[in-house]
Design a protein around this motif. Sequence first.
Motif, PDB file in Angstrom:
ATOM      1  N   THR A 228       3.345   0.848  -7.265  1.00 34.78           N
ATOM      2  CA  THR A 228       4.476   0.539  -6.344  1.00 34.78           C
ATOM      3  C   THR A 228       3.678  -0.086  -5.201  1.00 34.78           C
ATOM      4  O   THR A 228       3.007   0.950  -4.062  1.00 34.78           O
ATOM      5  N   PRO A 229       4.277  -1.295  -4.818  1.00 28.73           N
ATOM      6  CA  PRO A 229       3.676  -2.104  -3.639  1.00 28.73           C
ATOM      7  C   PRO A 229       4.173  -1.102  -2.371  1.00 28.73           C
ATOM      8  O   PRO A 229       5.216  -0.555  -2.259  1.00 28.73           O
ATOM      9  N   MET A 230       3.258  -1.330  -1.302  1.00 23.30           N
ATOM     10  CA  MET A 230       3.546  -0.569   0.067  1.00 23.30           C
ATOM     11  C   MET A 230       5.009  -1.062   0.454  1.00 23.30           C
ATOM     12  O   MET A 230       5.785  -0.194   0.944  1.00 23.30           O
ATOM     13  N   GLY A 231       5.527  -2.056   0.239  1.00 24.95           N
ATOM     14  CA  GLY A 231       6.980  -2.534   0.768  1.00 24.95           C
ATOM     15  C   GLY A 231       7.987  -1.858   0.076  1.00 24.95           C
ATOM     16  O   GLY A 231       9.140  -1.905   0.543  1.00 24.95           O
ATOM     17  N   TYR A 232       7.658  -1.428  -1.303  1.00 26.85           N
ATOM     18  CA  TYR A 232       8.835  -0.719  -2.160  1.00 26.85           C
ATOM     19  C   TYR A 232       8.713   0.672  -1.910  1.00 26.85           C
ATOM     20  O   TYR A 232       9.375   1.279  -2.800  1.00 26.85           O
ATOM     21  N   ARG A 233       7.897   1.045  -1.121  1.00 31.67           N
ATOM     22  CA  ARG A 233       7.940   2.637  -1.247  1.00 31.67           C
ATOM     23  C   ARG A 233       8.879   3.327  -0.155  1.00 31.67           C
ATOM     24  O   ARG A 233       9.130   2.709   0.876  1.00 31.67           O
TER      25      ARG A 233
END
Lengths: 409, 409
Positions: A228-233
């Motif tokens: 899970t990329p940081m932007g999707y967390r």
Amino acid sequence: MDLEKVLADNLVNLSAIGSDPTGGMTRLLYTDSWLDAQKYVEKQLTEAGLTAHFDAVGNLFGRVEGTKYPEETILSGSHIDTVVNGGTLDGQYGVIAAYVAIQYLLATYGKPLRSMEVISMAEEEGSRFPTVFWGSKNFVCEAKREDVEGISDFEGKKFVDEMRRQGFDFRDDTEAKRDDIKAFVEIHIEQGNVLENQDLQIGVVNNIAGQRRYTIVLKGEANHAGTTPMGYRKDAVYGFSKICSEIIDRAVEVGDPLVVTFGKVEPKPNTVNVVPGEVLFTMDCRHTDKEVLKNFTEEAEALMKEVAEHHGLSIDIDLWMDEAPVPMNEEIVAAVEQAAKEQEMNYRVMHSGAGHDSQIIAPHYPSAMIFVPSIKGISHNPAEETKHEDLVAGVKVLAQTLYELAYKE
Amino acid sequence: MDLEKVLADNLVNLSAIGSDPTGGMTRLLYTDSWLDAQKYVEKQLTEAGLTAHFDAVGNLFGRVEGTKYPEETILSGSHIDTVVNGGTLDGQYGVIAAYVAIQYLLATYGKPLRSMEVISMAEEEGSRFPTVFWGSKNFVCEAKREDVEGISDFEGKKFVDEMRRQGFDFRDDTEAKRDDIKAFVEIHIEQGNVLENQDLQIGVVNNIAGQRRYTIVLKGEANHAGTTPMGYRKDAVYGFSKICSEIIDRAVEVGDPLVVTFGKVEPKPNTVNVVPGEVLFTMDCRHTDKEVLKNFTEEAEALMKEVAEHHGLSIDIDLWMDEAPVPMNEEIVAAVEQAAKEQEMNYRVMHSGAGHDSQIIAPHYPSAMIFVPSIKGISHNPAEETKHEDLVAGVKVLAQTLYELAYKE
């Protein structure tokens, strides 16, 4: 009379009653050791020339009549119960100090103009049953039967049964609260490290801080920590870390006597390789000024909501304790301060960040507290300790205060 | 051949073996349902015209000989085991996809020039015994007896006994690893939400991220939340909140593919009215570039130490997992990408943030992976799901890739 020796002997003797085999003291309301302790105190009161009696619920009193104003009573004392595995000073030091101080005054100056009375309160800690201040609340006629009628201890023993087993019962609800109390002075260990850090022997307590306690739940999404990329967390612990660091930073800026604590933090699922989808945490905030406490916590709530929104988290904020600060009586505080000066003590005026019986009694009767230092600020622990010279200093200041209040016109 | 239907039927049938009464799938290494699943696959392989056999430890192979270059093998597959209470796609989708794709190719194009082989690996998840990648590590001759000889499952059953109970044993250590494998392609669900968020059907995996995992303990002083002024505190959770928020802020700045997670946070004593004297927490950090990973985590370590010092806390930093990134083979990646184009799929080249059998195999044989989207990124959970059209798309891209690799000169 050798005040130092009488104090030391009483501390040793009373600490033997309810001493915990695992270390420290465990003396819980309406247990046998609790009753033994009250009976030990009753004996000491009688031997000191006081007239002792229990009230309905088990608060113990010892009284000497005033020669000129017997209907005006100067009261001192604290609670006899302890926490589980606690120390030997919290509560009982204030009981012993009261009767040792009065014994000393009687031996030195004879009978007082006003009546003097010791109170050894039944319960303050809430360590056996889910109720607190049972002693002081009964004393000021604030205790309610319905608050304890359904409750039991951790072994399932009912409060009411245990009370009656030891020979006590509910007080008569129709009885009015006493109108003879002109002053209440409670001496207690500080349970903090302010006096020690400032190398002082005495704290003159002018206020008991109000407190607000919250439980907050932040909810986001539990996700795989690798994929899970940081932007999707929606990382609940990241949100918590912003809230905690920013609110504490702000509290440090605002300065004493504001304190704020994030004591409990429970993420879910609490696993190394999962982005935490949820976190439950607590905030405990205290201040001596009701408005400041309210404003600060309201700002904190707003900041929490802002952070939650920014991080895509939902937030649930539950304010479950909201106790107003309790100011002490200015005249009694002044009397304690004067006594500290006369006894040539290093002292400061300060607030109490912890709760005490005085916060229940102060709204009804003019009250103040005296603190003595706690070594390393430790309390509610077998390591709870105060230098003996500081314990003696406390009793001297208490005796001087009672002298001012009970012996002078 | 109706690829969609064969795929759907196989998924339904294989998911019935090891389905968990509490929901989802639980099919752990060397259990009866695990063996049943491998035997089900063995039957499908045979029926698809492949020659099936097990290796010593229980990896299952199905092979069709190449007509021109039989000594060159194009391999595809994944693992047959699941986590406890997992989903129906992780692992077994890659096994089924491999034999369905090969069955389709054989039906459509006849025999390949190079040999094609399916591998259904014995174990990847580490969910029953404290060991991972038992299947792939045996395949590349990296597994070591001594790593499993002493281990048992949560019921105390020994790894070795359970292996032998199902008719398997250690491989012959003197046997050399195979030299016929010219390509390995593994198809797997993404277990993340990148493809879904970007509305893509296929991920062409060019790298498996490296990861570093830490456990950190910050120690300060547990103090009374009311009586300890902010200036006299050594609050471990405050320190943690600074570390967590600053390191994540920095990771967001650095940008993809860096991810960092503080998944576990355990303060002591974890009570509303005590300043936390200690906190244990974890940091999981991943990146596809070994140097970037190393540099970022070293910076993070330095920042942690700085924060600890500033807050009067002691710190213990334990780096207990340090796995290097594993790049996939450029030619095989290009073949997959070409196949995705030919099948007119919306795809992207991406890395895997999760670990896979391919990371064990890639250092030995030219490898690549294909991802299909995971709905909401969910995996290791009964709710793990992928749209059927995406599962079909994945098999088509895999078949096209195998066609490029096995059927063309």
